[in-house]
Motif scaffolding. Structure first.
Motif, PDB file in Angstrom:
ATOM      1  N   LEU A   1       6.255  -2.467  32.753  1.00 47.97           N
ATOM      2  CA  LEU A   1       7.445  -2.555  31.892  1.00 47.97           C
ATOM      3  C   LEU A   1       7.341  -1.565  30.727  1.00 47.97           C
ATOM      4  N   ASP A   2       6.143  -1.436  30.182  1.00 50.31           N
ATOM      5  CA  ASP A   2       5.965  -0.491  29.063  1.00 50.31           C
ATOM      6  C   ASP A   2       6.207   0.952  29.488  1.00 50.31           C
TER       7      ASP A   2
ATOM      8  N   ILE B   1       8.484   1.878  31.607  1.00 53.95           N
ATOM      9  CA  ILE B   1       9.952   1.999  31.554  1.00 53.95           C
ATOM     10  C   ILE B   1      10.418   2.055  30.102  1.00 53.95           C
ATOM     11  N   ARG B   2       9.853   1.173  29.267  1.00 53.83           N
ATOM     12  CA  ARG B   2      10.212   1.141  27.846  1.00 53.83           C
ATOM     13  C   ARG B   2       9.977   2.496  27.179  1.00 53.83           C
TER      14      ARG B   2
ATOM     15  N   LEU C   1       9.710   5.467  28.550  1.00 55.90           N
ATOM     16  CA  LEU C   1      10.621   6.499  29.058  1.00 55.90           C
ATOM     17  C   LEU C   1      12.006   6.361  28.422  1.00 55.90           C
ATOM     18  N   ILE C   2      12.428   5.127  28.185  1.00 56.93           N
ATOM     19  CA  ILE C   2      13.709   4.901  27.491  1.00 56.93           C
ATOM     20  C   ILE C   2      13.607   5.443  26.073  1.00 56.93           C
ATOM     21  N   GLU C   3      12.516   5.086  25.388  1.00 53.73           N
ATOM     22  CA  GLU C   3      12.362   5.523  23.994  1.00 53.73           C
ATOM     23  C   GLU C   3      12.352   7.048  23.882  1.00 53.73           C
ATOM     24  N   LYS C   4      11.670   7.699  24.843  1.00 52.97           N
ATOM     25  CA  LYS C   4      11.615   9.160  24.816  1.00 52.97           C
ATOM     26  C   LYS C   4      12.918   9.803  25.285  1.00 52.97           C
ATOM     27  N   GLY C   5      13.814   9.001  25.883  1.00 54.10           N
ATOM     28  CA  GLY C   5      15.057   9.550  26.413  1.00 54.10           C
ATOM     29  C   GLY C   5      14.813  10.419  27.641  1.00 54.10           C
ATOM     30  N   ASP C   6      13.767  10.098  28.406  1.00 52.89           N
ATOM     31  CA  ASP C   6      13.369  10.913  29.562  1.00 52.89           C
ATOM     32  C   ASP C   6      14.100  10.456  30.830  1.00 52.89           C
ATOM     33  N   MET C   7      15.299  10.982  31.034  1.00 51.93           N
ATOM     34  CA  MET C   7      16.149  10.602  32.172  1.00 51.93           C
ATOM     35  C   MET C   7      15.458  10.855  33.515  1.00 51.93           C
TER      36      MET C   7
ATOM     37  N   LEU D   1      12.536   8.472  34.030  1.00 52.44           N
ATOM     38  CA  LEU D   1      13.022   7.102  34.188  1.00 52.44           C
ATOM     39  C   LEU D   1      13.570   6.892  35.599  1.00 52.44           C
ATOM     40  N   LYS D   2      14.366   7.841  36.069  1.00 52.09           N
ATOM     41  CA  LYS D   2      14.917   7.740  37.427  1.00 52.09           C
ATOM     42  C   LYS D   2      13.810   7.649  38.464  1.00 52.09           C
TER      43      LYS D   2
ATOM     44  N   GLU E   1      10.740   6.548  37.960  1.00 55.84           N
ATOM     45  CA  GLU E   1      10.037   5.265  37.803  1.00 55.84           C
ATOM     46  C   GLU E   1      10.845   4.127  38.443  1.00 55.84           C
TER      47      GLU E   1
ATOM     48  N   ALA F   1      10.386  -3.260  36.887  1.00 53.86           N
ATOM     49  CA  ALA F   1       8.979  -3.301  36.476  1.00 53.86           C
ATOM     50  C   ALA F   1       8.189  -4.265  37.354  1.00 53.86           C
TER      51      ALA F   1
ATOM     52  N   SER G   1      19.233   4.229  34.946  1.00 58.86           N
ATOM     53  CA  SER G   1      18.590   5.098  33.945  1.00 58.86           C
ATOM     54  C   SER G   1      19.618   5.460  32.892  1.00 58.86           C
TER      55      SER G   1
ATOM     56  N   LEU H   1      19.444   4.409  28.937  1.00 55.37           N
ATOM     57  CA  LEU H   1      19.377   5.440  27.891  1.00 55.37           C
ATOM     58  C   LEU H   1      20.601   5.396  26.985  1.00 55.37           C
TER      59      LEU H   1
ATOM     60  N   LYS I   1      19.948   2.558  24.381  1.00 55.74           N
ATOM     61  CA  LYS I   1      18.535   2.674  24.016  1.00 55.74           C
ATOM     62  C   LYS I   1      18.065   1.672  22.957  1.00 55.74           C
TER      63      LYS I   1
ATOM     64  N   ILE J   1      15.410  -1.358  23.762  1.00 54.21           N
ATOM     65  CA  ILE J   1      14.051  -1.461  23.218  1.00 54.21           C
ATOM     66  C   ILE J   1      13.871  -2.833  22.557  1.00 54.21           C
TER      67      ILE J   1
END
Lengths: 284, 284
Positions: free
Chosen positions: A253-254, A256-257, A259-265, A268-269, A271, B195, B232, B236, B239, B243
Motif C-alpha cells: 500500500l505504501d 501506491i501511496r 507513487l500518488i504523493e510523487k504524482g508518478d502516473m 502508478l499505472k 503498480e 495493494a 491512476s 492523482l 491526491k 493520502i
C-alpha cells in the motif's frame, strides 16, 4: 455404504452444512450431531440435517469419523476430550481455518489407536448458525487437508472421501504452508475489510457517508460483516503469519501511496497493473 | 420532449450507457455522440445507442447539455475546447470521479453565456468501453452533482433532469465534500484492493496461491481488475484526499494489528465489531 457413523461436533454453518450434505448423499448410515445448544439439535433433527444428536460428547463412540466443527480456539480442548471417548480406529478431523496451532496443541495427546487429520473447507458466508446451513455449501469448493508427515494414509483417505462426498475438491499441504497461505488469501482480506470500514465510518460527516458508497465498498461491507468473534479467534490463532501478512500488505500500500504523493502516473499505472492479472487467474 | 439535443463526449462505459439510456427514454430528440474512435461511433450508431456522431468536438453546437464522459485528466482540457464551440445557453457537465480539481482548472474559462455543473454518477464495473455499455446502468444508482455556490439553478435542474431520465437518484454537495467522501468510499477501497492483490501475488510459493483463495479474496480481485489507467488518473486527481484516506486507513489497520500482537481477544472483537453495523446501513 462407505460410512457407518459420522459424528459432527458443532452444528453451525459449517458443521450443519456438512452434516446435511452427508445425509443427502445417502453414503452415511448415521449422521450424528453434537451441540451444546438444544435448539440447534432440535432444528437439525426436524430438518433431517442429522439422524440423531446429543449434547454430550460421548455420542461420538463407534464413529468412523469425528468432525470437530467449532470455533478454532475450542478445537484443541474438544479434541483432547474426544480422544478418550472415541472408539478404536476412529479418525478425528476438524474444520479450523488455522492448522499449525491446533496440531501443536493436540499432538502429544493423540492415542495410538486413533488418527487426527487436520482439515479446512474453503467455504462459508458472512452469516453463521445452523439456520443458514446449506447442503450445497461445499459443492465445487476446495477443502484443504493438512496431514502430518507420519500420518496414516488410510485415515487421510477416509477424510478425503468424506469431503468428496460433500462435493468438495481436496488439496493437501503441510500445516505451516496452509497457515501462511491463508493468512494472505483469507485472513488478511478480512482484517483489511474490517479496517477499511472502520476508517470510513470514522469520517463523521456527512452522516450518510455509507449511503453514498458504490459497488466497491459494498464488497468490503459484506466481508466486514463476518463474525467478529470467529475472526478475532482466527487472527489470534494465526498471529505470527497475520502480522507478517499485514506488514507485507502495508508495504504494497505504501508503494501506491508514495507513487500518488510523487504524482508518478507511469509508475502508478504499472503498480496497479500488476493486480489486474490476478482476476483472470482466480476466475478460471 | 424535455430535451432537443444532448451531446456526449466519450463513448465509453459511462458515456455509452448514458447515451443509450437517454435514447431509450424517448425524452431526447437527438442524442449526439463524440468519440475519437471511429469504431466506437460506428458501433454506437449501429446499436442505436446514439442518433448521430462525430469525431470532431464542433458537433456539440446547438446542444442543450454537453456531457464530458472521458477520463478525469482529460476533462478540463476538453471543457476548455468545448466552451468556444457551445451554443449560448448550453449547460456543460461531466462524469468525473473527482470534482475539485476539474472545477478549479476550468472556472476561469467558463464564458458568461454558458454554465458548468460538475457531475459524478456512482455506477460502473471493472470493465470499460462502449461494448459493455448498458442502458440500465444508472437505474436506481446515485448521481452526485456539485454545483458551485453561485451556480445557475436552471442549469442545475437541467442536469438533474438528465440523470433522472437515465434512472439515477440525485444528491448534491460541494466539490470539496465530494472529493473527501469519495476518497474514502470509492478511491481508497480501490487502492486497498490493488495493494492487497499485489501483496498476495508477492508470495511466490505455492505457485497456485490464488487458486486456493475463497470468496473473500474474489471480491478484491474484481475490484483490483479495474482499469489501472483510469484509477491512476483518479488517485492523482484526488491526491490530497487520497493520502489522508490511506493514512486514516493505516491507522485503523494498525489498531487491529496491535491488538493481534498483544493477543487482546476482547479488544479485537470490539474493534472488528464496529465494522459489522456498516453492512446493515449500506444494504438498507
Amino acid at each position: 455404504m462407505p460410512f457407518q457413523k459420522v459424528s459432527i461436533i458443532g452444528l453451525g454453518l459449517i458443521g450443519g452444512s456438512l452434516a446435511w450434505a452427508l445425509k443427502k448423499s445417502g453414503e452415511v448410515r448415521e449422521v450424528f450431531g453434537i451441540d451444546l445448544d438444544g435448539k440447534s439439535l432440535d432444528y437439525a433433527i426436524k430438518k433431517r440435517i442429522i439422524d440423531a444428536g446429543s449434547k454430550e460428547l460421548d455420542g461420538v463412540k463407534h464413529s468412523e469419523i469425528i468432525v470437530i466443527a467449532t470455533h478454532v480456539r475450542l478445537i484443541p480442548g474438544i479434541a483432547r476430550s474426544v480422544f478418550p471417548l472415541a472408539s478404536k480406529g476412529s479418525v478425528i478431523t476438524d474444520v479450523g481455518s488455522v492448522k499449525e496451532k491446533i496440531i501443536k496443541e493436540i499432538k502429544g495427546s493423540i492415542p495410538p489407536h486413533l488418527d487426527f487429520i487436520g482439515g479446512h473447507p474453503i467455504a462459508g458466508t458472512e452469516r453463521s448458525g445452523i439456520r443458514v446451513a446449506d447442503y450445497k455449501l461445499f459443492q465445487g469448493k476446495k477443502c484443504i487437508l493438512t496431514p502430518t508427515p507420519g500420518a496414516n494414509k488410510k485415515a487421510l483417505n477416509k477424510v478425503r472421501k468424506l469431503w468428496e462426498t460433500a462435493g468438495a475438491k481436496i488439496f493437501t499441504m503441510d500445516a505451516e504452508t496452509h497457515d501462511r497461505v491463508f493468512a494472505y488469501v483469507s485472513h488478511l482480506p478480512h482484517a483489511v475489510a474490517y479496517a477499511l470500514i472502520n476508517a470510513v465510518i470514522s469520517q463523521r460527516a456527512p452522516s450518510n457517508i455509507l449511503d453514498l458508497a458504490g459497488g466497491g465498498l459494498r464488497d468490503y461491507t459484506r466481508i466486514g460483516a463476518s463474525s467478529p468473534d470467529m475472526w478475532s479467534d482466527i487472527f489470534l490463532s494465526n498471529k505470527k503469519n497475520m502480522i507478517k501478512a499485514i506488514e507485507g500488505f502495508k508495504t504494497a500500500l505504501d508503494k501506491i501511496r508514495d507513487l500518488i504523493e510523487k504524482g508518478d502516473m507511469k509508475g502508478l499505472k504499472k503498480e496497479l497493473g500488476k493486480a489486474v492479472t490476478a482476476k483472470r487467474v482466480i476466475d478460471k
